[in-house]
Design an enzyme around this catalytic site. Structure first.
Site, PDB file in Angstrom:
ATOM      1  N   THR A   8       0.849  -1.192   0.000  1.00 12.34           N
ATOM      2  CA  THR A   8       0.000   0.000   0.000  1.00 12.34           C
ATOM      3  C   THR A   8       0.881   1.237   0.000  1.00 12.34           C
ATOM      4  O   THR A   8       2.000   1.194   0.519  1.00 12.34           O
ATOM      5  CB  THR A   8      -0.942   0.039   1.229  1.00 12.34           C
ATOM      6  N   ALA A  11       0.508   5.491   4.065  1.00  6.48           N
ATOM      7  CA  ALA A  11       1.439   5.359   5.199  1.00  6.48           C
ATOM      8  C   ALA A  11       0.687   5.061   6.492  1.00  6.48           C
ATOM      9  O   ALA A  11       1.178   4.331   7.364  1.00  6.48           O
ATOM     10  CB  ALA A  11       2.250   6.643   5.347  1.00  6.48           C
ATOM     11  N   ASP A  83      -7.818  -4.170   1.443  1.00  2.00           N
ATOM     12  CA  ASP A  83      -8.833  -3.276   0.881  1.00  2.00           C
ATOM     13  C   ASP A  83      -9.911  -3.140   1.936  1.00  2.00           C
ATOM     14  O   ASP A  83     -10.317  -4.119   2.565  1.00  2.00           O
ATOM     15  CB  ASP A  83      -9.409  -3.779  -0.438  1.00  2.00           C
TER      16      ASP A  83
HETATM   17  P1  IMP Z   1      -8.474   1.645   0.230  1.00  2.00           P
HETATM   18  O1  IMP Z   1      -7.148   2.284   0.470  1.00  2.00           O
HETATM   19  O2  IMP Z   1      -8.852   1.460  -1.175  1.00  2.00           O
HETATM   20  O3  IMP Z   1      -8.640   0.387   1.036  1.00  2.00           O
HETATM   21  O4  IMP Z   1      -9.533   2.724   0.755  1.00  2.00           O
HETATM   22  C1  IMP Z   1     -10.104   2.609   1.976  1.00  2.00           C
HETATM   23  C2  IMP Z   1     -10.916   3.845   2.270  1.00  2.00           C
HETATM   24  O5  IMP Z   1     -11.937   3.434   3.194  1.00  2.00           O
HETATM   25  C3  IMP Z   1     -10.087   4.915   2.990  1.00  2.00           C
HETATM   26  O6  IMP Z   1      -9.609   5.886   2.117  1.00  2.00           O
HETATM   27  C4  IMP Z   1     -11.077   5.478   3.988  1.00  2.00           C
HETATM   28  O7  IMP Z   1     -11.880   6.466   3.365  1.00  2.00           O
HETATM   29  C5  IMP Z   1     -11.965   4.283   4.306  1.00  2.00           C
HETATM   30  N1  IMP Z   1     -11.411   3.546   5.471  1.00  2.00           N
HETATM   31  C6  IMP Z   1     -10.862   2.293   5.485  1.00  2.00           C
HETATM   32  N2  IMP Z   1     -10.454   1.959   6.718  1.00  2.00           N
HETATM   33  C7  IMP Z   1     -10.737   3.009   7.500  1.00  2.00           C
HETATM   34  C8  IMP Z   1     -10.526   3.271   8.891  1.00  2.00           C
HETATM   35  O8  IMP Z   1      -9.969   2.485   9.660  1.00  2.00           O
HETATM   36  N3  IMP Z   1     -10.967   4.468   9.317  1.00  2.00           N
HETATM   37  C9  IMP Z   1     -11.568   5.387   8.511  1.00  2.00           C
HETATM   38  N4  IMP Z   1     -11.762   5.212   7.219  1.00  2.00           N
HETATM   39  C10 IMP Z   1     -11.360   4.023   6.710  1.00  2.00           C
END
Ligand code: IMP
Length: 219
Positions: A8, A11, A83
């Protein structure tokens, strides 16, 4: 010691994963000059996106040959991709796999939106929804692939976690990231952004998925 290459560029996620899994693993992360592909997250499910990220990065690392592979002892390691996102029941499970770019999809923009824009859109859509109907959950799917130069790429293994709660009426707290200021986990009265990292890292969707992954790796 088992080495995890965390696939990923977020960070904050790397920090959370390392803080939750602890020092019994060694962590490698994507660096600016790694020249690894940016994986388009176009699957319809968290599992599909996590598996695509892990497989693409693992295959790229494997094809590079020994000289440009991470040096690990023993000579194999795992690629770990995550994800995750938010599912709000009153919105039919949205933003779901679009969580990171929820605001941007309205204007056909590519790339992720600022957290504040995503949160503002969510609050707008939930404006007339009463507390009892504001139920939601964070969901996380982790995908793990072993990279061993001696054998062909193994199949992806998936680990899932979910954290139930509800969406508040206004953002609260300064910690965390994403939708944390709006999300109140079940059994608590403060948002993830107010509860602090220590508690979030015990309750969260990512913590639950990582507990399963850690148990499998150490079994
Ligand atoms: P990914 O990087 O494609 O998995 O995007 C996940 C998105 O879901 C993030 O940009 C956040 O908007 C939301 N998200 C995932 N995990 C969390 C968390 O632990 N707290 C708050 N938002 C989260």
């Amino acid at each position: 010691m088992i080495t995890l290459f965390i696939a990923t560029r977020n960070a904050h996620k790397v920090e959370e994963i390392a803080a939750i899994l602890g020092p019994q693993f060694r962590y490698l992360k994507i660096k600016g000059d790694d020249e690894l592909p940016v994986v388009v997250e176009d699957a319809l499910t968290f599992a599909g996106n996590a598996a695509k990220k892990a497989e693409t990065i693992a295959r790229t690392l494997l094809l590079r040959g020994a000289a440009r592979m991470p040096a690990t002892e023993p000579g194999k390691f795992f690629v770990l991709a995550d994800d995750s996102g938010l599912e709000v029941d009153a919105l039919g499970g949205a933003p779901g796999v679009h969580s990171a770019r929820f605001a941007a999809i309205d204007c056909g923009m590519v790339g992720n939106s600022a957290d504040a824009e995503n949160n503002a859109k969510l609050l707008r859509l939930l404006a007339n929804v009463p507390q009892a109907a504001r139920t939601a959950r964070f969901r996380c799917v982790l995908a793990l692939v072993e990279v061993d130069r001696a054998v062909p790429l193994q199949s992806v293994r998936l680990f899932e976690g979910a954290c139930e709660g509800w969406m508040d009426f206004a953002p609260r707290g300064k910690g965390g990231f994403g939708y944390d200021p709006l999300f109140i986990p079940l059994g608590h009265e403060q948002s993830f952004a107010e509860l602090g990292e220590g508690l979030k890292n015990r309750l969260s969707h990512r913590a639950q998925a990582l507990a399963k992954l850690g148990a499998w790796l150490l079994a």
